[in-house]
Write an enzyme that holds these catalytic residues in place. Structure first.
Site, PDB file in Angstrom:
ATOM      1  N   LYS A  47     -14.317 -75.829 -18.751  1.00  0.00           N
ATOM      2  CA  LYS A  47     -15.220 -75.432 -17.667  1.00  0.00           C
ATOM      3  C   LYS A  47     -16.341 -76.463 -17.509  1.00  0.00           C
ATOM      4  O   LYS A  47     -16.516 -77.339 -18.370  1.00  0.00           O
ATOM      5  CB  LYS A  47     -15.778 -74.047 -17.980  1.00  0.00           C
ATOM      6  CG  LYS A  47     -14.696 -72.964 -18.053  1.00  0.00           C
ATOM      7  CD  LYS A  47     -15.306 -71.605 -18.362  1.00  0.00           C
ATOM      8  CE  LYS A  47     -14.243 -70.528 -18.408  1.00  0.00           C
ATOM      9  NZ  LYS A  47     -14.820 -69.185 -18.635  1.00  0.00           N
TER      10      LYS A  47
ATOM     11  N   TYR B   9     -10.267 -65.795  -9.969  1.00  0.00           N
ATOM     12  CA  TYR B   9     -11.071 -64.688 -10.518  1.00  0.00           C
ATOM     13  C   TYR B   9     -10.992 -63.428  -9.651  1.00  0.00           C
ATOM     14  O   TYR B   9     -11.904 -62.601  -9.676  1.00  0.00           O
ATOM     15  CB  TYR B   9     -12.528 -65.136 -10.680  1.00  0.00           C
ATOM     16  CG  TYR B   9     -12.722 -66.120 -11.812  1.00  0.00           C
ATOM     17  CD1 TYR B   9     -12.380 -65.786 -13.127  1.00  0.00           C
ATOM     18  CD2 TYR B   9     -13.240 -67.388 -11.584  1.00  0.00           C
ATOM     19  CE1 TYR B   9     -12.549 -66.682 -14.175  1.00  0.00           C
ATOM     20  CE2 TYR B   9     -13.420 -68.295 -12.630  1.00  0.00           C
ATOM     21  CZ  TYR B   9     -13.069 -67.935 -13.922  1.00  0.00           C
ATOM     22  OH  TYR B   9     -13.234 -68.824 -14.955  1.00  0.00           O
TER      23      TYR B   9
ATOM     24  N   ASN C 166     -18.976 -70.186 -21.531  1.00  0.00           N
ATOM     25  CA  ASN C 166     -18.091 -70.143 -22.708  1.00  0.00           C
ATOM     26  C   ASN C 166     -17.078 -71.300 -22.774  1.00  0.00           C
ATOM     27  O   ASN C 166     -16.038 -71.205 -23.406  1.00  0.00           O
ATOM     28  CB  ASN C 166     -17.432 -68.768 -22.856  1.00  0.00           C
ATOM     29  CG  ASN C 166     -16.567 -68.406 -21.676  1.00  0.00           C
ATOM     30  OD1 ASN C 166     -16.395 -69.212 -20.762  1.00  0.00           O
ATOM     31  ND2 ASN C 166     -16.018 -67.205 -21.686  1.00  0.00           N
TER      32      ASN C 166
ATOM     33  N   HIS D  94     -11.384 -71.989 -20.558  1.00  0.00           N
ATOM     34  CA  HIS D  94     -10.568 -70.843 -20.131  1.00  0.00           C
ATOM     35  C   HIS D  94      -9.154 -71.014 -20.672  1.00  0.00           C
ATOM     36  O   HIS D  94      -8.643 -72.127 -20.738  1.00  0.00           O
ATOM     37  CB  HIS D  94     -10.503 -70.790 -18.594  1.00  0.00           C
ATOM     38  CG  HIS D  94      -9.470 -69.840 -18.087  1.00  0.00           C
ATOM     39  ND1 HIS D  94      -9.709 -68.488 -17.975  1.00  0.00           N
ATOM     40  CD2 HIS D  94      -8.174 -70.028 -17.714  1.00  0.00           C
ATOM     41  CE1 HIS D  94      -8.605 -67.885 -17.535  1.00  0.00           C
ATOM     42  NE2 HIS D  94      -7.664 -68.805 -17.368  1.00  0.00           N
TER      43      HIS D  94
ATOM     44  N   GLU E 258      -1.539 -68.641 -12.783  1.00  0.00           N
ATOM     45  CA  GLU E 258      -2.662 -69.592 -12.814  1.00  0.00           C
ATOM     46  C   GLU E 258      -2.170 -71.044 -12.744  1.00  0.00           C
ATOM     47  O   GLU E 258      -2.784 -71.879 -12.082  1.00  0.00           O
ATOM     48  CB  GLU E 258      -3.488 -69.376 -14.084  1.00  0.00           C
ATOM     49  CG  GLU E 258      -4.248 -68.053 -14.051  1.00  0.00           C
ATOM     50  CD  GLU E 258      -5.115 -67.797 -15.271  1.00  0.00           C
ATOM     51  OE1 GLU E 258      -5.916 -66.854 -15.230  1.00  0.00           O
ATOM     52  OE2 GLU E 258      -4.977 -68.522 -16.282  1.00  0.00           O
TER      53      GLU E 258
HETATM   54  N1  LIG Z   1     -20.608 -59.946 -18.827  1.00  0.00           N
HETATM   55  C1  LIG Z   1     -20.399 -61.177 -18.359  1.00  0.00           C
HETATM   56  N2  LIG Z   1     -21.436 -61.927 -17.921  1.00  0.00           N
HETATM   57  C2  LIG Z   1     -21.238 -63.165 -17.437  1.00  0.00           C
HETATM   58  N3  LIG Z   1     -20.009 -63.766 -17.372  1.00  0.00           N
HETATM   59  C3  LIG Z   1     -18.959 -63.057 -17.812  1.00  0.00           C
HETATM   60  C4  LIG Z   1     -19.105 -61.744 -18.321  1.00  0.00           C
HETATM   61  N4  LIG Z   1     -17.871 -61.298 -18.679  1.00  0.00           N
HETATM   62  C5  LIG Z   1     -17.008 -62.304 -18.404  1.00  0.00           C
HETATM   63  N5  LIG Z   1     -17.662 -63.357 -17.886  1.00  0.00           N
HETATM   64  C6  LIG Z   1     -17.096 -64.635 -17.447  1.00  0.00           C
HETATM   65  O1  LIG Z   1     -15.937 -64.350 -16.677  1.00  0.00           O
HETATM   66  C7  LIG Z   1     -14.937 -65.215 -17.146  1.00  0.00           C
HETATM   67  C8  LIG Z   1     -13.528 -64.753 -16.945  1.00  0.00           C
HETATM   68  O2  LIG Z   1     -12.692 -65.777 -17.452  1.00  0.00           O
HETATM   69  P1  LIG Z   1     -12.875 -66.280 -18.957  1.00  0.00           P
HETATM   70  O3  LIG Z   1     -12.320 -65.229 -19.857  1.00  0.00           O
HETATM   71  O4  LIG Z   1     -12.386 -67.662 -19.048  1.00  0.00           O
HETATM   72  O5  LIG Z   1     -14.456 -66.330 -19.196  1.00  0.00           O
HETATM   73  C9  LIG Z   1     -15.204 -65.282 -18.639  1.00  0.00           C
HETATM   74  C10 LIG Z   1     -16.692 -65.465 -18.658  1.00  0.00           C
HETATM   75  O6  LIG Z   1     -17.044 -66.828 -18.429  1.00  0.00           O
END
Ligand SMILES: Nc1ncnc2c1ncn2[C@@H]1O[C@@H]2COP(=O)(O)O[C@H]2[C@H]1O
Length: 191
Positions: free
Chosen positions: A50, A90, A153, A156, A167
């Site tokens: 990311k 998403y 984070n 992905h 995807e």
């Molecule tokens: N509570 C949350 N607050 C902010 N971002 C979120 C939250 N939950 C999920 N995400 C984001 O949504 C993304 C969905 O894809 P990922 O699992 O790659 O990583 C996840 C996080 O980056």
């Protein structure tokens, strides 16, 4: 040129697979053994570094982890994701309160998208990447080593085989994926 005589090679391979007397070699030799282990469960998954991971120069580290684990890179590109790709990616999260900021963040800078192939790569890559919530991610995982907040984070990884197929086709054209043969096994064993 034969550097290692087959009989010696066979004993070396046997001795590295467990205690003396317990090691077995599949009929047909090492390459048949390898094929029998990996056959039938080749999968592909989407892994994307990311924007925060790219900014923090973590691309090389993440690629290295997947290569060293034994997975095969079959697609790789850097791109600035469009809002429509992100909206599609998403789609399931569109009603979440964090959705607008998630899209803004994912569109804020370049992403490095990859397709990795291998035995159980979907499940394994989820373990390697770690818990979505960085506070829960174990040390040794990408997020457990490099991330402190769920909204940043770093990486992905697709969460199921079906999602991975969807995807991959969203982020890559089929011509961008490369089928290539693993020659390391034959280089190692068919001397
Ligand atoms: N509570 C949350 N607050 C902010 N971002 C979120 C939250 N939950 C999920 N995400 C984001 O949504 C993304 C969905 O894809 P990922 O699992 O790659 O990583 C996840 C996080 O980056």
């Amino acid at each position: 040129m034969n550097f290692i005589r087959p009989a010696i090679l066979r004993s070396v391979i046997c001795s590295t697979r467990g205690p003396p007397g317990r090691a077995t070699l599949a009929p047909g030799g090492p390459s048949a053994f390898y094929s029998s282990v990996v056959a039938g469960a080749q999968e592909r998954t989407l892994v994307a570094v990311k924007p925060d991971g790219v900014q923090r120069r973590l691309v090389g580290d993440i690629i290295k982890r997947f290569e060293q684990r034994g997975f095969k890179l079959v697609g790789l590109k850097m791109l600035q994701a469009s809002e429509s790709t992100l909206a599609d990616h998403y789609h399931d999260l569109r009603r979440k309160p964090f959705y607008p900021s998630l899209i803004r963040y994912m569109a804020s800078g370049p992403v490095v998208a990859m397709v990795w192939e291998g035995h159980n790569v979907v499940r394994s890559s989820r373990f390697m990447v770690g818990d979505t919530d960085s506070a829960q991610a174990k040390p040794g995982t990408v997020r457990g080593d490099f991330s402190v907040h769920i909204s940043r984070n770093v990486v992905h990884a697709s969460d199921s085989v079906e999602v991975a197929e969807r995807e991959i086709s969203l982020w890559f054209h089929s011509a961008e994926l490369v089928n290539w043969e693993n020659s390391d096994q034959s280089d190692l064993y068919q001397v």
